[in-house]
Design an enzyme around this catalytic site. Structure first.
Site, mmCIF file in Angstrom:
data_model
loop_
_atom_site.group_PDB
_atom_site.id
_atom_site.type_symbol
_atom_site.label_atom_id
_atom_site.label_comp_id
_atom_site.label_asym_id
_atom_site.label_seq_id
_atom_site.Cartn_x
_atom_site.Cartn_y
_atom_site.Cartn_z
ATOM 1 N N ARG A 152 5.290 6.195 13.587
ATOM 2 C CA ARG A 152 5.086 7.347 12.546
ATOM 3 C C ARG A 152 4.475 8.115 12.095
ATOM 4 O O ARG A 152 3.646 8.597 13.522
ATOM 5 C CB ARG A 152 4.467 6.224 11.390
ATOM 6 C CG ARG A 152 4.347 6.672 9.381
ATOM 7 C CD ARG A 152 3.068 5.798 9.192
ATOM 8 N NE ARG A 152 2.206 6.356 9.002
ATOM 9 C CZ ARG A 152 0.406 5.942 8.559
ATOM 10 N NH1 ARG A 152 0.717 5.316 8.414
ATOM 11 N NH2 ARG A 152 -0.994 6.817 8.723
ATOM 12 N N ASP A 174 0.474 4.946 1.803
ATOM 13 C CA ASP A 174 -0.450 5.236 3.255
ATOM 14 C C ASP A 174 -1.359 6.785 2.750
ATOM 15 O O ASP A 174 -0.800 7.196 2.244
ATOM 16 C CB ASP A 174 1.425 6.017 3.743
ATOM 17 C CG ASP A 174 1.567 5.750 4.524
ATOM 18 O OD1 ASP A 174 0.940 4.121 5.157
ATOM 19 O OD2 ASP A 174 3.167 5.563 5.091
ATOM 20 N N HIS A 184 4.968 0.342 -0.130
ATOM 21 C CA HIS A 184 5.576 -0.764 1.084
ATOM 22 C C HIS A 184 4.903 -1.468 2.124
ATOM 23 O O HIS A 184 3.178 -1.730 1.806
ATOM 24 C CB HIS A 184 6.144 0.009 2.185
ATOM 25 C CG HIS A 184 4.973 1.050 3.226
ATOM 26 N ND1 HIS A 184 4.365 2.222 2.513
ATOM 27 C CD2 HIS A 184 4.568 0.873 4.232
ATOM 28 C CE1 HIS A 184 3.759 3.130 3.346
ATOM 29 N NE2 HIS A 184 3.588 2.351 4.243
ATOM 30 N N HIS A 242 0.699 -1.125 0.262
ATOM 31 C CA HIS A 242 0.269 -0.015 0.104
ATOM 32 C C HIS A 242 0.819 1.570 0.123
ATOM 33 O O HIS A 242 2.087 0.652 0.159
ATOM 34 C CB HIS A 242 -0.877 -0.361 1.208
ATOM 35 C CG HIS A 242 -0.637 0.555 2.550
ATOM 36 N ND1 HIS A 242 0.811 -1.185 3.723
ATOM 37 C CD2 HIS A 242 0.137 1.127 3.181
ATOM 38 C CE1 HIS A 242 1.403 0.060 4.388
ATOM 39 N NE2 HIS A 242 0.272 0.569 4.102
#
Length: 299
Positions: free
Chosen positions: A267, A102, A252, A100
């Site tokens: 994150r 983000d 990623h 995906h």
């Protein structure tokens, strides 16, 4: 390669990825250093900074050098007292084991993401990052021409695999508590480099104008080029590492290969712009809102 400001850039993948050596992210970085890091990010797409051992404040400070920050997530709670930090906690069922980019289900996905390792398992728990620009260039010309014209619907609400635990089920309920559907170009033009990249991934669930079967088939074909081994770099974490990647032109994946062992990353994401296709048209909301509570980027 040694930069003009004195730090080294060492490629770690043939098509994506570099380690940055000789930069201490806990210090106040000179603007020239930040400019060269940004140039390296545009070229290599994913940068690894080893043994930085930052705290939350240090990660926030570094990420903010590249633009205004988003809040942690449109639907998932942040770290307590840190509205801009998302905990990526394997023990809480947050296992991003699908390819995906983000937060592409909103109109303005992040420009860049930083991940900081806090607890890592003794084996497994790596992060794979793929270059969607080289994937686009790998397409045969007829497929490139087709992709240039297509738009995909990205959503956070679709048929997920059954959660493995009640914690994972609760995380899933929060994830879809506010539903989004956004149309993005299948080929996104990078706003800084002009590169074209395949803008698909796990949140892309259908192609505008096509039925479910044809949509799945086309998305599977495009995705298969992104995830070719030559387009991927694998980051093996050690505690204290930080990774910065360009969310506009990568995907990623974090393989769920560490069993019940603990794994915790934090994150922080940098606010992005509205994606533009080859013809200059911009992404648009189909369902939901513009997620102004999440990203301060201008519409």
């Amino acid at each position: 390669m040694t930069t003009s400001t004195g730090f080294d850039i060492r490629k770690i993948g043939g098509r994506i990825g570099a380690e940055i050596l000789g930069v201490d992210l806990s210090t106040d970085l000179d603007p020239a250093v930040v400019t060269e890091i940004n140039s390296a990010l545009l070229e290599h797409k994913a940068l690894v900074f080893r043994d930085q051992n930052l705290d939350d404040g240090g990660q926030l400070r570094f990420a903010s050098l590249f633009g205004e920050l988003t809040t942690a997530h449109p639907t998932v709670p942040s770290v307590d007292g840190q509205p801009n930090i998302l905990p990526v906690d394997g023990d809480e069922g947050i296992r991003a084991n699908q390819w995906h980019t983000d937060v592409t289900f909103v109109r303005t996905p992040p420009k860049a993401s930083t991940l900081r390792s806090i607890v890592v398992p003794p084996y497994g728990g790596n992060t794979l990052i793929a270059n969607s620009a080289t994937a686009y260039r790998d397409l045969p010309e007829p497929l490139r021409e087709l992709a240039d014209r297509l738009w995909a619907v990205h959503t956070n609400d679709y048929d997920y695999a059954a959660p493995k635990s009640e914690k994972a089920a609760e995380h899933r309920r929060r994830f879809v508590s506010r539903k989004y559907r956004t149309a993005h170009p299948v080929v996104r033009v990078h706003p800084e480099t002009g590169e074209r990249g395949l803008f698909v991934g796990g949140f892309a669930q259908s192609i505008l104008g096509l039925g479910p079967s044809d949509s799945r088939d086309l998305l599977r074909i495009f995705q298969s080029y992104v995830t070719r081994p030559e387009n991927i770099v694998r980051v093996a974490w050690t505690p204290g590492d930080l990774v910065l990647f360009d969310n506009r032109i990568t995907q990623h994946y974090a393989p769920d290969d560490y069993g019940d062992l603990p794994r915790l990353l934090h994150r922080v994401t940098v606010a992005g712009d509205v994606p533009a296709g080859v013809d200059g048209r911009l992404s648009h909301v189909i369902e939901g809102d513009d997620a102004a509570h999440y990203t301060p980027a201008a519409a």
